[in-house]
Write a protein that holds these residues in place. Structure first.
Motif, PDB file in Angstrom:
ATOM      1  N   ALA A 183      -0.873 -79.824  30.901  1.00  0.00           N
ATOM      2  CA  ALA A 183      -1.756 -79.743  32.202  1.00  0.00           C
ATOM      3  C   ALA A 183      -3.156 -79.536  31.976  1.00  0.00           C
ATOM      4  CB  ALA A 183      -1.012 -78.700  33.039  1.00  0.00           C
ATOM      5  N   GLN A 184      -3.584 -79.500  30.771  1.00  0.00           N
ATOM      6  CA  GLN A 184      -5.142 -79.221  30.169  1.00  0.00           C
ATOM      7  C   GLN A 184      -5.398 -77.782  30.603  1.00  0.00           C
ATOM      8  OE1 GLN A 184      -6.939 -82.605  32.148  1.00  0.00           O
ATOM      9  NE2 GLN A 184      -7.834 -82.951  30.224  1.00  0.00           N
ATOM     10  N   ALA A 185      -4.383 -76.964  30.435  1.00  0.00           N
ATOM     11  CA  ALA A 185      -4.805 -75.486  30.757  1.00  0.00           C
ATOM     12  C   ALA A 185      -4.154 -74.729  29.469  1.00  0.00           C
ATOM     13  CB  ALA A 185      -4.219 -74.863  31.796  1.00  0.00           C
ATOM     14  N   PRO A 186      -4.779 -75.074  28.467  1.00  0.00           N
ATOM     15  CA  PRO A 186      -4.324 -74.586  26.945  1.00  0.00           C
ATOM     16  C   PRO A 186      -4.375 -73.011  26.800  1.00  0.00           C
ATOM     17  CG  PRO A 186      -6.277 -75.588  26.626  1.00  0.00           C
ATOM     18  CD  PRO A 186      -5.971 -75.996  28.090  1.00  0.00           C
ATOM     19  N   GLY A 187      -5.351 -72.449  27.417  1.00  0.00           N
ATOM     20  CA  GLY A 187      -5.601 -70.950  27.524  1.00  0.00           C
ATOM     21  C   GLY A 187      -4.343 -70.221  27.931  1.00  0.00           C
ATOM     22  N   LEU A 188      -3.830 -70.875  29.160  1.00  0.00           N
ATOM     23  CA  LEU A 188      -2.238 -70.320  29.706  1.00  0.00           C
ATOM     24  C   LEU A 188      -1.389 -70.423  28.690  1.00  0.00           C
ATOM     25  CD1 LEU A 188      -2.816 -71.553  33.426  1.00  0.00           C
ATOM     26  CD2 LEU A 188      -3.359 -69.053  32.438  1.00  0.00           C
ATOM     27  N   GLY A 189      -1.228 -71.757  28.143  1.00  0.00           N
ATOM     28  CA  GLY A 189      -0.313 -72.039  27.202  1.00  0.00           C
ATOM     29  C   GLY A 189      -0.449 -70.860  26.008  1.00  0.00           C
ATOM     30  N   GLY A 190      -1.494 -70.572  25.710  1.00  0.00           N
ATOM     31  CA  GLY A 190      -1.475 -69.402  24.462  1.00  0.00           C
ATOM     32  C   GLY A 190      -0.751 -68.100  24.986  1.00  0.00           C
ATOM     33  N   ARG A 191      -1.333 -67.936  26.256  1.00  0.00           N
ATOM     34  CA  ARG A 191      -0.624 -66.460  26.858  1.00  0.00           C
ATOM     35  C   ARG A 191       0.613 -66.554  27.121  1.00  0.00           C
ATOM     36  NH1 ARG A 191      -4.750 -62.930  29.353  1.00  0.00           N
ATOM     37  NH2 ARG A 191      -6.764 -63.382  28.506  1.00  0.00           N
ATOM     38  N   VAL A 192       1.406 -67.981  27.238  1.00  0.00           N
ATOM     39  CA  VAL A 192       2.672 -67.891  27.452  1.00  0.00           C
ATOM     40  C   VAL A 192       3.505 -67.809  26.216  1.00  0.00           C
ATOM     41  CG1 VAL A 192       4.589 -69.479  28.034  1.00  0.00           C
ATOM     42  CG2 VAL A 192       2.791 -69.110  29.573  1.00  0.00           C
ATOM     43  N   ARG A 193       2.804 -68.236  24.936  1.00  0.00           N
ATOM     44  CA  ARG A 193       3.358 -68.261  23.657  1.00  0.00           C
ATOM     45  C   ARG A 193       3.344 -66.676  23.255  1.00  0.00           C
ATOM     46  NH1 ARG A 193       1.036 -72.412  21.793  1.00  0.00           N
ATOM     47  NH2 ARG A 193       2.489 -73.873  22.128  1.00  0.00           N
ATOM     48  N   ALA A 194       2.215 -66.185  23.620  1.00  0.00           N
ATOM     49  CA  ALA A 194       2.107 -64.596  23.275  1.00  0.00           C
ATOM     50  C   ALA A 194       3.477 -63.979  24.043  1.00  0.00           C
ATOM     51  CB  ALA A 194       0.669 -64.304  23.694  1.00  0.00           C
ATOM     52  N   LEU A 195       3.744 -64.291  25.184  1.00  0.00           N
ATOM     53  CA  LEU A 195       5.007 -63.598  25.920  1.00  0.00           C
ATOM     54  C   LEU A 195       5.915 -63.697  24.830  1.00  0.00           C
ATOM     55  CD1 LEU A 195       4.800 -64.881  29.633  1.00  0.00           C
ATOM     56  CD2 LEU A 195       3.700 -62.643  28.666  1.00  0.00           C
ATOM     57  N   GLY A 196       6.219 -64.962  24.332  1.00  0.00           N
ATOM     58  CA  GLY A 196       7.384 -65.051  23.496  1.00  0.00           C
ATOM     59  C   GLY A 196       7.397 -64.313  22.085  1.00  0.00           C
ATOM     60  N   SER A 197       6.162 -64.006  21.642  1.00  0.00           N
ATOM     61  CA  SER A 197       6.015 -63.311  20.414  1.00  0.00           C
ATOM     62  C   SER A 197       6.321 -61.982  20.875  1.00  0.00           C
ATOM     63  CB  SER A 197       4.572 -63.401  19.982  1.00  0.00           C
ATOM     64  OG  SER A 197       4.168 -64.558  19.586  1.00  0.00           O
ATOM     65  N   THR A 198       5.899 -61.465  21.885  1.00  0.00           N
ATOM     66  CA  THR A 198       6.183 -59.892  22.450  1.00  0.00           C
ATOM     67  C   THR A 198       7.530 -59.943  22.675  1.00  0.00           C
ATOM     68  OG1 THR A 198       3.945 -59.774  23.445  1.00  0.00           O
ATOM     69  CG2 THR A 198       5.726 -58.312  24.225  1.00  0.00           C
ATOM     70  N   ALA A 199       8.356 -60.809  23.130  1.00  0.00           N
ATOM     71  CA  ALA A 199       9.825 -60.723  23.554  1.00  0.00           C
ATOM     72  C   ALA A 199      10.555 -60.618  22.226  1.00  0.00           C
ATOM     73  CB  ALA A 199      10.077 -61.854  24.210  1.00  0.00           C
ATOM     74  N   HIS A 200      10.010 -61.336  21.207  1.00  0.00           N
ATOM     75  CA  HIS A 200      10.646 -61.409  19.691  1.00  0.00           C
ATOM     76  C   HIS A 200      10.169 -60.257  18.942  1.00  0.00           C
ATOM     77  CE1 HIS A 200      13.383 -64.857  20.292  1.00  0.00           C
ATOM     78  NE2 HIS A 200      12.652 -65.075  21.250  1.00  0.00           N
ATOM     79  N   SER A 201       9.103 -59.430  19.397  1.00  0.00           N
ATOM     80  CA  SER A 201       8.602 -58.781  18.325  1.00  0.00           C
ATOM     81  C   SER A 201       9.565 -57.543  17.911  1.00  0.00           C
ATOM     82  CB  SER A 201       7.284 -58.058  18.784  1.00  0.00           C
ATOM     83  OG  SER A 201       7.849 -57.185  19.806  1.00  0.00           O
ATOM     84  N   GLY A 202      10.645 -57.385  18.290  1.00  0.00           N
ATOM     85  CA  GLY A 202      11.365 -56.151  17.989  1.00  0.00           C
ATOM     86  C   GLY A 202      10.966 -54.646  17.961  1.00  0.00           C
ATOM     87  N   ARG A 203       9.767 -54.758  18.791  1.00  0.00           N
ATOM     88  CA  ARG A 203       9.272 -53.518  18.577  1.00  0.00           C
ATOM     89  C   ARG A 203       9.655 -52.614  20.132  1.00  0.00           C
ATOM     90  NH1 ARG A 203       2.745 -54.555  18.797  1.00  0.00           N
ATOM     91  NH2 ARG A 203       2.871 -52.294  19.493  1.00  0.00           N
TER      92      ARG A 203
END
Lengths: 440, 501
Positions: free
Chosen positions: A181-201
Motif C-alpha cells: 500500500a506504499q506505506a513501508p514505514g508502517l510496515g516496518g513498525r508492524v514488523r517491529a511489533l512482531g519482534s517485540t511479541a517474540h522477544s521473550g523479554r
C-alpha cells in the motif's frame, strides 16, 4: 584530497570479513604497482591467479573498480589499497592506463547522468503529473491505513496474549500488505511489533502496548492529515515511509551551514538492508542532525563519517515537528581531526528534558541524541548504567559494554549515545588522552 | 498517577477487549485528562489503542531516572605511557581477526618498553587470556592494574584473578592442586626461587605417590644447581624406579656432582689413546654393572635398536652419558672435534656418539653440541638458547643442506633464529620455490616461519621471495608465501611501533 585515516577506510567495508581481508592485503607486498594523485588511487594486486587484479578508487565518490571476481563493494583489494594509501605508502604518480580509462569513463557517465537527472527533474516539475501521482499514492495509503485500523482493532479485541501465540508470519504478512500500500514505514513498525511479541523479554506486553498506541496515533491522524500543522504532517509522512524526496529536501528544507562534529555512527541490519545512522552536532547552531543512509548487503555508504570527525558544510533538514533528519546539500568537507571534546555535553536530566520536548512536538520520535558530560559506568540493581554528575542513572541498552567500562575505569568520561526512551545505546566516548573511541 | 491507569489498560489489552472492557482512567489531570476524555469510550478497541498512545508518550516523556548518591571507586591509576596509535591499531587487529600468533611478540615488546595498551582493548585481551593459558602471564603484565580491576567484574575473566593471586597461597595450592597444576606451580616457583621450590617438593615428598614423585621431580630441571644434589642423591634410593631414573638424569646434568664423579671413575679404566702413527681412541665395554652402578641408573632397559649398540655397549653408552664431557679432554688432550675424530674407527663409536649426544644435551655444552650436530646432522642437539647456537645451527644447516628440510629445521630449532641462520633458511626456501621443488615445503606453515626469522633478514627475505609471488606457484604455496611476507611486515611494524627510538 587529504588522506583518509585507516578508520575512515574501514568504515567503508561491507562486513567484518572484508575488514580482516583488507587489512591482510594492506602490506606493500603483493602490489606490483601502486600510485595516486589528487583524485584517485590505483594499483595492481597480486591475487592467487597469474594476472594481478586492477584496482582503482575515485576518491570523490568514493567509487571503486576492481577486476577481481568478488561481488562485495568495495572488495578487499580496494580496502587494502586504501589502507596502504592512508598509511602514506602510496607515492603520487600518473594514473596507469587502466585507471586512466576508468576515470575518464566515469567522468563521461557523470556528465550523462547530470543530463538525465535534469530531464527527470523537468518531468517531475510538470505540476499536473506530479499532483496526479501524489493523489494516487495518497489513495493507496489511505486504503492501507484503513485496513491497518481494522487489523489493530481485531488484535486488541482478541488480546495481546493471543497475538503473542501467533507465528512471525502473522506480523510479516500484515507488514507486507502495508508495503504494497506504499506505506513501508508502517510496515516496518508492524514488523517491529512482531519482534517485540517474540522477544521473550519479561516486559514484552507493556512494550507492545506502547508500540501499538503510537502506531494507532498515526492511523488516527492520517485521515485528518490535511488539518495538521505542516511540520507535524511531515513527521506523519515520515512515519508512513513517504518522506519528501531527497532532492526536494535539498531544495526546500531548512538549510543550516555549520561545522559539524560526528557524535557517533551506528550501522544496523534492517529488512535485508544495511542502515547507517550518523549523528552530528553543529558548533555554532547547536543543532543536532541525523543522516540516515541505506545500502544493500555488501554495499558501502557514501561519505566517511566516523565518531569525532569534524565536517564543514550545509545540511538540509527534512521538514518535521522535531527536525533531526537531514541531508548534506553537497559533500561535507573534512576539517580538523579529533576535537578536544564531544560538543553539547550535559547532564542526563537536561537530555531527558530535551527528549520530552521533542516528543511533545513529534509523538513518533524514535531516538534522541544524548551527550553526557561526566558519565561513569556503574553496576547497580543487577545491570549497568551511566551515572551522570548529578547522580542520575541512565540505563544502558542491552548487550555488552565492556569496552566502555574498561575505558572509563570507574571514572567519569564524556559519552555520546542514542536514547530511545528506555535505554541509552552508547556510540562513542572521549577517553583519556583526548581520544575519541568508537563504541557502536 | 499514570501507573495504575497504564496497568489497567495493559490488563485489558492482554485479555482482549472482548473479555474485558478497558475502564476510563480517572486519576489523570490537565491536558492528559482532556485528551483521554476526548477518546470514544463507547468504542473499546479505539479507546484502548488511543489511550495507549497517549499514556505511552506521556510516560516516556515524563520518565524519571533513578539516582545513585555514591559514585563508584575508580580503578587504580596506571601511570605507564599509552602505546602509540599505530601499536594500538595493530593490537586491535591481532585480537580481532589478525594472525594471533604475533600476539606474544606484541605483548613482549610492549612489556619491555613499559607501554600500556588502550584500555578499551582490555576486554579482548582478557578474552584472549581466557582462551590461551600460555598468554596469561604476559597479558597480566601488559594489562597492568586496570586489567586486573576489570577482570574482577566478570566471571569469565576469573583466570586473571587466580593468576594475579598466584603470589599468595602457594602452599595451599601446592597441597590441594591436581598433579598438572602442582607441576606448573613448582616450575613457576623454581624459576623465581629454586630453593623454595625444593622445599615445597620435600615437604610433601614422603606422602606423595610414586607417579606424583616421578612427575614432580622433573620440575627440578628448572633452575637446577649443585644445591639440589643432596635431594637428588637421596632420590636415587627411592622405592620407585621411575623416580630413580629421573633423579639420575638430573644428577648427570651437574658435572660437579658425586654422581658424575662416580660415572667418570667407571669410565676411566675403559678408555685409552693408542696408536703411534695414527692416534685413536681405544674403548672397552664395562663389566656387568654392580649394585652401585645399577643404583646410578646403569641398566639393560631402553636400549636403542638399529644403531649397532649391543647389550654391553649400551652400558658403556649410559656411563658416557653420565660422565662430564671435560673427562674426554683430559684423556685425549684434544678438543671435542678432534676427540670425535679419534673415535671414528673405534669399535664402539655408535655407543660413544649416543652417550656424547645425551651428555652434550644434558650439560648444554656448546662445543660438543656443535660437533655432534654437524657429525650426526641432527640440529636438535643444539640448545637454541645457548650462546652461538644459531651460528652452529647455520653451520649444520649449511653442510647438511638437502639432508635436513626446512620443516625439520623449524621443528627442531624453535626461533628466534640468528640472522645468519635466517638468511640460510631464506636462500633454501627461495631455491626450493624457484625450482618448483615444493616437496620440501609440504606441510610446513610458512606463516609460522615468519616468527622464527630474524627481522634483520627481512630485506633479504623480501628481495629473495617477493619476486617469486609472480611465478606460477601452487595456490596454497603462494598464499602461504604471501602470509610469510605479510607476517614479517607486521612483525616489523610491531617492532617499529613498540621499540623506543
Amino acid at each position: 584530497m587529504s588522506r583518509w585515516s585507516a578508520e575512515q577506510v574501514l568504515a567503508l567495508a561491507p562486513d567484518a570479513a572484508s575488514v580482516a581481508a583488507g587489512r591482510k592485503l594492506a602490506a606493500a607486498r603483493g602490489w606490483p604497482a601502486l600510485g595516486c594523485d589528487e583524485r584517485a588511487v590505483w594499483g595492481l594486486a597480486q591475487g592467487s591467479g597469474k594476472n594481478p587484479y586492477q584496482v582503482a578508487v575515485d576518491l570523490a565518490g568514493p567509487a571503486y573498480r576492481c577486476s577481481c571476481p568478488s561481488r562485495k563493494i568495495p572488495c578487499k583489494h580496494v580496502l587494502g589499497l586504501l589502507l596502504l594509501w592512508s598509511a602514506g605508502e602510496v607515492a603520487a604518480g600518473e594514473p596507469q592506463a587502466f585507471a586512466q580509462e576508468w576515470l575518464a569513463s566515469r567522468a563521461q557517465r557523470a556528465g550523462q547522468a547530470g543530463q538525465r537527472s535534469a530531464q527527470r527533474a523537468e518531468s517531475r516539475a510538470d505540476p499536473e503529473a506530479r499532483a496526479r501521482r501524489q493523489a494516487n499514492r495518497a489513495d493507496r495509503i489511505s486504503a492501507g491505513v484503513q485496513e491497518l485500523d481494522r487489523w489493530l482493532r481485531d488484535l486488541v479485541r482478541q488480546g495481546l496474549a493471543a497475538a503473542q501465540a501467533r507465528p512471525m508470519r502473522f506480523w510479516d504478512d500484515a507488514a507486507a500488505r502495508l508495503v504494497d500500500a506504499q506505506a513501508p514505514g508502517l510496515g516496518g513498525r508492524v514488523r517491529a511489533l512482531g519482534s517485540t511479541a517474540h522477544s521473550g523479554r519479561p516486559d514484552w506486553p507493556a512494550q507492545l502496548l506502547a508500540q501499538l498506541g503510537r502506531l494507532y496515533l498515526a492511523v488516527g491522524a492520517w485521515p485528518r492529515a490535511d488539518a495538521l500543522p505542516d511540520e507535524l504532517r511531515a513527521s506523519l509522512r515520515d512515519v508512513l515511509g513517504w518522506p519528501l524526496p531527497g532532492e526536494e529536501v535539498r531544495r526546500r528544507g531548512e538549510q543550516v551551514a555549520d561545522t559539524w562534529t560526528v557524535l557517533g555512527v551506528r550501522v544496523v541490519e534492517q529488512e535485508r538492508l544495511r542502515v547507517r545512522r550518523t549523528w552530528l552536532r553543529g558548533a555554532r547552531s547547536g543543532r543536532c542532525a541525523l543522516i540516515v543512509q541505506f545500502t544493500p548487503p555488501g554495499g558501502s555508504f557514501e561519505g566517511d563519517y566516523v565518531a569525532g570527525s569534524v565536517l564543514g558544510g550545509t545540511l538540509a533538514f527534512f521538514p518535521a515537528a522535531a527536525p533531526l533528519r537531514a541531508l548534506p546539500v553537497a559533500e561535507l568537507e573534512r576539517r580538523a581531526d579529533a576535537p578536544a571534546q564531544l560538543p553539547g555535553a550535559g547532564g542526563f536530566g537536561a537530555a531527558l528534558r530535551g527528549w520530552a520536548a521533542a516528543l511533545a512536538a513529534d509523538p513518533w520520535l524514535e531516538r534522541w541524541p544524548v551527550v553526557l558530560r561526566e558519565a561513569t559506568p556503574v553496576r547497580h540493581d543487577g545491570r549497568w548504567w551511566l551515572r551522570d554528575d548529578a547522580g542520575l542513572l541512565a540505563p544502558l541498552a542491552r548487550g555488552e559494554h565492556w569496552r566502555l567500562i574498561a575505558l572509563a575505569g570507574g571514572a567519569a568520561l564524556q559519552v555520546s549515545g542514542e536514547w530511545d526512551g528506555r535505554a541509552l545505546a552508547p556510540l562513542a566516548a572521549l577517553g583519556e588522552d583526548a581520544r575519541i573511541v568508537t563504541l557502536a | 498517577m499514570t501507573t495504575a491507569a497504564w496497568d489497567e489498560l495493559l490488563a485489558a489489552a492482554l485479555l482482549g477487549t472482548e473479555r474485558r472492557t478497558p475502564a476510563r482512567p480517572q486519576q489523570a489531570e490537565g491536558a492528559l485528562a482532556q485528551a483521554l476524555d476526548g477518546l470514544p469510550w463507547e468504542d473499546p478497541e479505539a479507546a484502548l489503542l488511543g489511550a495507549a498512545g497517549l499514556l505511552a508518550g506521556y510516560r516516556t516523556a515524563g520518565w524519571q531516572p533513578p539516582a545513585l548518591a555514591e559514585a563508584p571507586a575508580p580503578a587504580p591509576r596506571d601511570e605507564r605511557p599509552l602505546c602509540s596509535p599505530g601499536a594500538a591499531a595493530i593490537l586491535a587487529r591481532l585480537l580481532d581477526s589478525g594472525p594471533a600468533l604475533l600476539l606474544p611478540e606484541w605483548l613482549r615488546l610492549a612489556g619491555a618498553a613499559g607501554l600500556r595498551p588502550p584500555p578499551e582493548l582490555l576486554p579482548a585481551l582478557l578474552d584472549a587470556g581466557a582462551r590461551a593459558a600460555s598468554l596469561r602471564t604476559a597479558i597480566l603484565a601488559v594489562g597492568g592494574a586496570r586489567l586486573r580491576w576489570l577482570a574482577g567484574l566478570d566471571e569469565r575473566w576469573e583466570w586473571a584473578g587466580e593468576a594475579a593471586a598466584a603470589g599468595a597461597g602457594i602452599e595451599e595450592r601446592w597441597r590441594t592442586g591436581t598433579r598438572d597444576e602442582r607441576l606448573a606451580l613448582l616450575r613457576e616457583v623454581r624459576r623465581a626461587d629454586p630453593a623454595r621450590g625444593r622445599e615445597l617438593l620435600s615437604a610433601t615428598w614422603s606422602s606423595d605417590g610414586a607417579a606424583d614423585r616421578a612427575l614432580l621431580v622433573q620440575a627440578l630441571a628448572v633452575g637446577l644447581d649443585p644445591s639440589d644434589e643432596p635431594f637428588l642423591e637421596d632420590a636415587l634410593d627411592d622405592r620407585s624406579k621411575l623416580v630413580r631414573q629421573e633423579a639420575a638424569q638430573l644428577l648427570a646434568q651437574l658435572p660437579s656432582s658425586a654422581f658424575a664423579a662416580r660415572m667418570a671413575q667407571r669410565l676411566r679404566p675403559l678408555v685409552s689413546v693408542g696408536g703411534r702413527l695414527r692416534r685413536r681412541l681405544e674403548v672397552q665395554t664395562p663389566p656387568e654393572p654392580d649394585d652401585a652402578a645399577r643404583r646410578d641408573g646403569v641398566d639393560d632397559a631402553h636400549r636403542p635398536q638399529g644403531l649397532g649398540i649391543g647389550a654391553r655397549a649400551w652400558h658403556l653408552a649410559q656411563i658416557v652419558a653420565g660422565t662430564p664431557l671435560a673427562f674426554w679432554e683430559e684423556v685425549t688432550g684434544a678438543d671435542a672435534g678432534a676427540t670425535f675424530a679419534l673415535a671414528r674407527d673405534c669399535d664402539h663409536a655408535p655407543a660413544l656418539t649416543y652417550g656424547w649426544s645425551i651428555a652434550a644435551r644434558r650439560q648444554r655444552d656448546p662445543q660438543w653440541s656443535t660437533v655432534l650436530a654437524r657429525e650426526t646432522q641432527d640440529p636438535g642437539l643444539l640448545d637454541p638458547s645457548a650462546p652461538g647456537a644459531g651460528d652452529a645451527a647455520a653451520a649444520v644447516f649449511a653442510t647438511a643442506a638437502g639432508a635436513i628440510t626446512l620443516s625439520e629445521m623449524l621443528e627442531r630449532i624453535p626461533g628466534p633464529w640468528t640472522a645468519s641462520l635466517s638468511r640460510l633458511a631464506i636462500d633454501h626456501l627461495a631455491r626450493a620455490l624457484a625450482t618448483a621443488g615444493t616437496a620440501d615445503l609440504y606441510g610446513i606453515r610458512l606463516g609460522h616461519l615468519a616468527l622464527a626469522l630474524d627481522l634483520h633478514a627481512r630485506d633479504a627475505a623480501i628481495t629473495a621471495l617477493e619476486p617469486l609471488l609472480q611465478r606460477d606457484l601452487q595456490p596454497t604455496v603462494r598464499r602461504q608465501l604471501a602470509e610469510l611476507l605479510a607476517n614479517l611486515d607486521l612483525r616489523h611494524a610491531i617492532t617499529r611501533e613498540l621499540t623506543p627510538p
